[in-house]
Design an enzyme around this catalytic site. Structure first.
Site, PDB file in Angstrom:
ATOM      1  N   ASP A  35      15.115  72.491  41.927  1.00  0.00           N
ATOM      2  CA  ASP A  35      14.854  71.145  42.394  1.00  0.00           C
ATOM      3  C   ASP A  35      16.183  70.391  42.376  1.00  0.00           C
ATOM      4  OD1 ASP A  35      13.261  69.066  43.245  1.00  0.00           O
ATOM      5  OD2 ASP A  35      12.965  68.296  41.223  1.00  0.00           O
ATOM      6  N   ASP A  79      11.203  70.616  36.827  1.00  0.00           N
ATOM      7  CA  ASP A  79      10.495  69.806  35.840  1.00  0.00           C
ATOM      8  C   ASP A  79       9.260  70.559  35.365  1.00  0.00           C
ATOM      9  OD1 ASP A  79       8.413  67.889  34.962  1.00  0.00           O
ATOM     10  OD2 ASP A  79       9.968  66.411  35.363  1.00  0.00           O
ATOM     11  N   ASP A 108       6.766  70.284  38.556  1.00  0.00           N
ATOM     12  CA  ASP A 108       6.984  71.545  39.268  1.00  0.00           C
ATOM     13  C   ASP A 108       6.161  72.686  38.683  1.00  0.00           C
ATOM     14  OD1 ASP A 108       8.899  70.570  41.130  1.00  0.00           O
ATOM     15  OD2 ASP A 108      10.420  70.591  39.567  1.00  0.00           O
TER      16      ASP A 108
END
Length: 674
Positions: A367, A565, A569
């Protein structure tokens, strides 16, 4: 007793069952020295001493002294092995303890037979006993296991050190302002504790008074001191550096960071990876291999020499030299060391299988926000597109909606609005629009905060030139919609983390392809990717899109690691072959993620890969040693090279067996992160 309200760290020490004799650890040292007292006269009175010395210690009736002392030694000194063998048989997993128990039992029982033949039988000739061998065998076994258990204990030393970080008491600030020293177990959440410079912080908490620098090196592996101000979080076990602070307790007992870490590490160490299951199976077969070889060697030597003493010595030596233990400990010891080192450096290994899988990773997907960038946004531009609304009014509307979100972009807008002294209100009926933004009511009017993808998909008009200009500068851009009209925008910049560039370069040097996955727009994503050297970019993604992309890469046979995360995520982390939750802080118990990185430092991704490589190398070394030792030692003990005069006695076999395990333990202990 409710552990959530009380601190307990008296029993942090991990309890790993490395072997069937772990519970005898405390006995080995004492038993060795007591057994030594019995063994010395047995050895001095043995016929072997008469052969090697010009004088003898024997006297009339000395054979009875040897019998009595040997019997005491067999049942006292041999008890850990006899009871350990019994436990292994009861568990239907015969192993090293059973082999040793068989070896000393055969030596003792045959010696009883020899004693009877020599003292009560009318048969001529002298039958050799094994009392001398029995004494040396038990002594060497006890010494070897004492040394071994110390070496085994050192493997998890880093975890034990973490358990000792918390102090036994704390200074509690009472309601009347008085200070009182109390036990850690009496501290509860919301209590205020005072910590002076140089003292260990007793619990997780929030600083309510004072500022300081904190040494977290022993807790998270953070090498630099961390500046802490009022309202900042601190971790129990870290060292208060420069100033006196007062801390409001937020977590105690099992909810504390250290307790959670040690719980996760213990759980990981108790789970078995596929490599360990294989070594356990081989170690199990080794028991039967040793027994069969021992019996065959006895029969063969009886046929060749018709010498029961020599044949029996071969049998006993085979039984004591075979070491399924070295093979059985090959992986658990490395795992104990690896997971402990990881925890000590802020790398929490929840799933041990991931350490093995990491050797085969093809892609690392990350990410953007918070992983590659700081996630601390600054407002660089905001503007009204409606003549009757000022720029500050647009800012106020943004802040009103974003005040209901904890997203980094939202927090940045609210903080910026406060710093500009622009007022904002509490909205009603605020709803999250997944992958887009927010909507809610302000003064009975509906407002939406969206990204540029939403505008394109729904045909909204906006200043595309301004968007491209700001996006190419690396800004994330949000739009405000009222009555199907774009009335304003805000652009926020994020800084790339210093260590991100090096991390990407390190991945490429390992022939691993970095991939950026982000919900941000194409222009911003590619601007950041270009600066980092990432060529594979997927932008404007919805949360479910990330999981789908990972699945697509995996369908081509690739192994994928996802870094993101641990909460937002979660589906992607679960879908990936290895899921790494980064920046967990004190919340290490996040459900998703095979690996938890306490800090938000991209370098820790490389540290995990390095730890994985070093761990697997040590495992392979130990497996080769454990297997290779037995392949060579067992035939030697059976007398395979007796024709050239190379014959191993039971005592030498016992020494080699003990050494084989100690070598495995020492090799595991030399595992390092870097």
């Amino acid at each position: 007793m409710n552990h959530s309200n009380h601190m307990h760290h008296d029993n942090h020490e991990s309890h790993h069952h490395y072997s069937g004799h772990a519970h005898h650890h405390g006995n080995f040292k004492v038993k060795f020295f007591v057994s030594l007292i019995f063994a010395i006269p047995i050895i001095l009175l043995s016929p072997m001493m008469g052969v090697n010395l010009p004088f003898q210690f024997t006297f009339p009736g000395s054979e009875w002294v040897v019998l009595i002392l040997s019997t005491i030694l067999f049942f006292y000194g041999g008890k850990p092995f006899l009871s350990g063998g019994k436990d292994e048989i009861a568990a239907k997993k015969p192993g090293m303890m059973t082999l040793v128990a068989l070896g000393i039992s055969v030596a003792y029982i045959y010696s009883l037979y020899a004693f009877y033949m020599n003292n009560f039988s009318s048969a001529t000739g002298h039958t050799m006993d094994f009392f001398w061998e029995l004494a040396t065998l038990i002594l060497i076994m006890l010494l070897g296991h004492w040394i071994e258990m110390n070496a085994v204990g050192n493997a998890g030393d880093a975890l034990k050190k973490m358990a000792e970080l918390l102090p036994n008491s704390a200074i509690k600030v009472m309601d009347n302002g008085q200070r009182e020293e109390v036990k850690i177990s009496d501290i509860m959440t919301d209590d205020i504790v005072e910590v002076k410079a140089g003292e260990s912080i007793p619990t997780d908490g929030i600083i309510v008074q004072g500022q300081t620098s904190v040494d977290e090196s022993l807790v998270t592996g953070e090498s630099k001191k961390v500046q802490k101000n009022q309202n900042d979080n601190v971790i129990g076990g870290s060292i208060n550096g420069s100033g006196t602070i007062q801390v409001k307790v937020t977590a105690v007992g099992e909810d504390g960071y250290l307790s959670q870490v040690m719980g996760l590490v213990n759980q990981a160490q108790n789970d078995k990876s596929s490599a360990e299951l294989l070594s356990d199976k081989v170690a199990g077969y080794l028991f039967y291999f040793a027994v069969i070889v021992g019996v065959i060697s006895f029969i063969v030597w009886m046929l060749i020499q018709n010498d029961v003493d020599f044949a029996l010595e071969r049998l006993v030596t085979v039984l004591v030299i075979a070491c399924p233990h070295a093979l059985g400990l090959a992986i658990p010891l490395v795992t104990a060391r690896s997971t402990s080192i990881g925890a000590h450096n802020g790398l929490i290994i929840k799933n041990r299988e991931s350490v093995e899988i990491a050797q085969h990773i093809d892609y690392v997907m990350m990410d953007k926000t918070g992983t590659l960038t700081e996630g601390n946004f600054s407002v660089n531009h905001y503007e009204s597109f409606k003549n009757d609304l000022s720029n500050d009014t647009i800012l106020s509307l943004f802040a009103s909606l974003e005040s209901q979100s904890n997203h980094p972009l939202a927090i940045s807008i609210v903080d910026f609005t406060k710093s500009k002294n622009v007022s904002f209100t509490n909205p009603q009926d605020v709803n999250n629009i997944p992958g887009v933004g927010l909507e809610g009511l302000i003064d009975n009017k509906t407002y939406k905060i969206t990204n540029v993808s939403y505008l394109d998909q729904h045909g909204f008009e906006y200043d595309n030139d301004l968007f491209i200009k700001l996006a190419q500068q690396g800004n994330s851009i949000s739009y405000l919609i009222e009555d199907q009209q774009v009335i304003g925008m805000i652009a926020q910049g994020d800084q790339i983390k210093e260590s991100s560039k090096q991390m990407v370069a390190d991945l490429l040097s390992r022939h691993i392809t970095p991939v950026m996955l982000t919900g941000d727009n194409d222009e911003v994503a590619h601007a950041v990717a270009k600066e980092l050297g990432i060529s594979d970019v997927h932008a404007q993604l919805m949360p479910e899109d990330k999981e789908s992309i990972i699945k697509d890469y995996q369908s081509d046979g690739n192994k994928v690691m996802m870094v993101g995360d641990g909460i937002n995520d979660a589906p992607s982390l679960i879908r990936a072959d290895i899921g790494i939750a980064i920046g967990a802080g004190t919340d290490v118990a996040v459900d998703s993620g095979d690996i938890i990185l306490v800090k938000s430092n991209p370098s820790d991704i490389i540290h995990f890969l390095t730890l994985s490589n070093n761990t697997m190398r040590k495992m392979v070394q130990n497996l080769w040693w454990g297997a290779g030792y037995n392949i060579v030692a067992v035939p030697l003990a059976a007398g395979a090279l007796a024709f050239i005069g190379l014959i191993l006695s039971p005592a030498v076999g016992a020494i080699l067996m003990s050494l084989s395990t100690v070598i495995v333990a020492i090799n595991a202990f030399t595992l390092k992160l870097k």
